[in-house]
Write an enzyme that holds these catalytic residues in place. Structure first.
Site, PDB file in Angstrom:
ATOM      1  N   GLU A 153       1.232  -1.774  -0.008  1.00 22.33           N
ATOM      2  CA  GLU A 153       0.139   0.059   0.213  1.00 22.33           C
ATOM      3  C   GLU A 153       1.106   1.218  -0.027  1.00 22.33           C
ATOM      4  O   GLU A 153       1.739   1.718   1.135  1.00 22.33           O
ATOM      5  CB  GLU A 153      -1.081  -0.037   1.397  1.00 22.33           C
ATOM      6  CG  GLU A 153      -1.816   1.272   1.483  1.00 22.33           C
ATOM      7  CD  GLU A 153      -2.843   0.957   2.529  1.00 22.33           C
ATOM      8  OE1 GLU A 153      -2.198   0.551   3.276  1.00 22.33           O
ATOM      9  OE2 GLU A 153      -3.782   1.768   2.560  1.00 22.33           O
ATOM     10  N   ASP A 186      -5.643   2.996  -1.529  1.00 24.61           N
ATOM     11  CA  ASP A 186      -6.599   3.946  -0.645  1.00 24.61           C
ATOM     12  C   ASP A 186      -6.875   5.333  -1.402  1.00 24.61           C
ATOM     13  O   ASP A 186      -5.523   6.024  -1.480  1.00 24.61           O
ATOM     14  CB  ASP A 186      -5.773   3.573   0.743  1.00 24.61           C
ATOM     15  CG  ASP A 186      -6.383   4.489   1.721  1.00 24.61           C
ATOM     16  OD1 ASP A 186      -7.203   5.592   2.084  1.00 24.61           O
ATOM     17  OD2 ASP A 186      -6.074   3.759   3.465  1.00 24.61           O
ATOM     18  N   HIS A 189      -5.266   8.083   0.799  1.00 26.80           N
ATOM     19  CA  HIS A 189      -3.704   8.088   0.377  1.00 26.80           C
ATOM     20  C   HIS A 189      -3.696   9.050  -0.886  1.00 26.80           C
ATOM     21  O   HIS A 189      -2.889   9.866  -0.997  1.00 26.80           O
ATOM     22  CB  HIS A 189      -2.524   7.479   0.720  1.00 26.80           C
ATOM     23  CG  HIS A 189      -2.998   6.649   1.715  1.00 26.80           C
ATOM     24  ND1 HIS A 189      -2.699   7.456   3.212  1.00 26.80           N
ATOM     25  CD2 HIS A 189      -3.807   5.603   2.648  1.00 26.80           C
ATOM     26  CE1 HIS A 189      -2.599   6.492   4.412  1.00 26.80           C
ATOM     27  NE2 HIS A 189      -3.125   5.549   4.039  1.00 26.80           N
ATOM     28  N   HIS A 212      -9.237   0.703  -0.977  1.00 29.75           N
ATOM     29  CA  HIS A 212      -9.641   1.092   0.485  1.00 29.75           C
ATOM     30  C   HIS A 212     -10.540   2.210  -0.271  1.00 29.75           C
ATOM     31  O   HIS A 212      -9.941   3.936  -0.605  1.00 29.75           O
ATOM     32  CB  HIS A 212      -8.379   1.596   1.887  1.00 29.75           C
ATOM     33  CG  HIS A 212      -7.838   0.431   2.807  1.00 29.75           C
ATOM     34  ND1 HIS A 212      -6.571   0.122   3.070  1.00 29.75           N
ATOM     35  CD2 HIS A 212      -8.124  -0.936   2.559  1.00 29.75           C
ATOM     36  CE1 HIS A 212      -6.374  -0.702   3.705  1.00 29.75           C
ATOM     37  NE2 HIS A 212      -7.421  -1.539   3.414  1.00 29.75           N
ATOM     38  N   ARG A 218     -10.589  10.775   5.243  1.00 29.48           N
ATOM     39  CA  ARG A 218     -10.231   9.667   6.195  1.00 29.48           C
ATOM     40  C   ARG A 218     -12.403   8.996   6.937  1.00 29.48           C
ATOM     41  O   ARG A 218     -12.603   8.468   7.486  1.00 29.48           O
ATOM     42  CB  ARG A 218     -10.106   9.645   7.089  1.00 29.48           C
ATOM     43  CG  ARG A 218      -9.321   8.546   6.425  1.00 29.48           C
ATOM     44  CD  ARG A 218      -7.958   8.395   7.266  1.00 29.48           C
ATOM     45  NE  ARG A 218      -6.671   6.840   6.475  1.00 29.48           N
ATOM     46  CZ  ARG A 218      -5.413   6.507   7.077  1.00 29.48           C
ATOM     47  NH1 ARG A 218      -5.686   6.786   7.922  1.00 29.48           N
ATOM     48  NH2 ARG A 218      -5.796   5.011   6.070  1.00 29.48           N
ATOM     49  N   GLU A 247     -12.387   1.304   4.974  1.00 31.04           N
ATOM     50  CA  GLU A 247     -11.012   1.932   5.867  1.00 31.04           C
ATOM     51  C   GLU A 247     -11.536   3.118   6.804  1.00 31.04           C
ATOM     52  O   GLU A 247     -10.809   4.312   5.553  1.00 31.04           O
ATOM     53  CB  GLU A 247      -9.642   1.243   5.499  1.00 31.04           C
ATOM     54  CG  GLU A 247      -8.448   1.657   6.223  1.00 31.04           C
ATOM     55  CD  GLU A 247      -7.214   1.763   6.536  1.00 31.04           C
ATOM     56  OE1 GLU A 247      -6.366   0.658   6.613  1.00 31.04           O
ATOM     57  OE2 GLU A 247      -6.680   2.301   5.547  1.00 31.04           O
TER      58      GLU A 247
HETATM   59  C1  LER Z   1      -2.675   3.112   7.351  1.00 33.39           C
HETATM   60  O1  LER Z   1      -2.722   4.208   6.998  1.00 33.39           O
HETATM   61  C2  LER Z   1      -3.645   2.204   6.179  1.00 33.39           C
HETATM   62  O2  LER Z   1      -3.745   2.796   4.902  1.00 33.39           O
HETATM   63  C3  LER Z   1      -3.365   1.630   6.058  1.00 33.39           C
HETATM   64  O3  LER Z   1      -3.981   0.776   5.714  1.00 33.39           O
HETATM   65  C4  LER Z   1      -2.538   0.580   6.116  1.00 33.39           C
HETATM   66  O4  LER Z   1      -1.417   0.218   7.290  1.00 33.39           O
HETATM   67 MN    MN Z   2      -5.593   2.226   4.227  1.00 39.19          MN
END
Ligand code: LER
Ligand code: MN
Length: 274
Positions: A153, A186, A189, A212, A218, A247
């Protein structure tokens, strides 16, 4: 595409971006009630759950195991695959290997996120990426033994300075000999690091292994300002059939976050008609 929701069993990560915390049985019951296809687990270690009990719990709730995080290795034990200390790197490798074996028994991949560490002190980025590459060459085949990939990731710059974008990660993976590695993209991110989330997903292409599903803040998709639709269109065009896994923070409550996630998911993936 299938829906998943995160369940964290690590007290030290109580403030982390996971929908359900602590009680796995309650989390499975809620996830089933809301209609998720799977849960994604963040366990303290590979021995935290009794296999038979966990298998029964999943079976009773008609849930799959989407993926298993390895981040407790960092959060709880301060392990990293790129630590300057070879003993720490070895224990990190063993920790990730044990999670690969645990997850693999349920047909699920393990995730390397925070366990990738960062370049700091005496460790240059080149050093760190060399160690990370060696670790992935060792771990990829273990995952292959279970018929699942190993997920890497890219993280945003405030969490790691190794691989922040899909482009950096694909360039890095091209240098690693093992081919059983996939990217976990994700959206949280990516919102920080990518010039264009849809273009980055196109660039990931066949390397894409897991998503994610998170908004800019978030929180559950729909509660921030990320324009998710163009990203979903890319995933559909790529023929991505993996998970969109929430997530996200349990805000305003875990059930609200899960409900909102599934509402957003259902906009793009209608429920199968019964
Ligand atoms: C951490 O920010 C994250 O996105 C998790 O999925 C990775 O540990
Ligand atoms: Mn993540």
């Amino acid at each position: 595409m299938r829906s998943a929701v995160t369940v964290c069993l690590v007290p030290e990560a109580h403030a982390g971006p996971f929908v359900f915390h602590g009680d796995l049985e309650v989390a499975c019951a809620q996830s089933k009630k809301l209609g998720f296809d799977a849960i994604e687990l963040f366990p303290p270690d590979a021995d935290a759950l009794d296999d038979r009990v966990f298998r029964q719990m999943l079976h009773r709730s008609c849930l799959e195991l989407a993926a298993v995080g390895t981040g407790a290795g960092w959060v709880v034990h301060k392990l990293s695959l790129t630590s300057p200390d070879s003993g720490v790197r070895r224990r990190a490798l063993n920790f990730v290997a044990s999670i690969i074996d645990f997850a693999g028994r349920y047909g699920a991949p393990a995730i390397i996120g925070s366990m990738q560490g960062r370049a700091e002190g005496s460790v240059t980025r080149d050093h760190a990426l060399n160690w990370l590459g060696e670790a992935l060459e060792h771990l990829g085949p273990l995952a292959l033994g279970h018929g699942v990939p190993l997920l890497l990731e890219p993280l945003n710059r405030y969490e790691s300075n190794l691989l922040n974008t899909v482009e950096q990660a694909t360039e890095f993976l091209a240098t690693v000999r093992n081919r059983n590695l996939r990217l976990l993209c994700d959206l949280f991110h990516m919102n920080i690091e990518e010039a264009s989330i849809p273009n980055a997903l196109v660039a990931a292409g066949p390397l894409l292994g897991h998503v994610h599903f998170a908004d800019s803040n978030r929180q559950a998709v729909g509660l921030g300002h990320t324009d998710v639709e163009p990203a979903i269109v890319v995933l559909q065009n790529l023929g991505y059939s993996g998970y969109l896994s929430a997530e996200v923070l349990p805000l305003p409550t875990a059930v609200d976050a899960a409900t909102r996630t599934l509402e957003s998911f259902r906009k793009y993936v209608p429920a199968p008609s019964s």
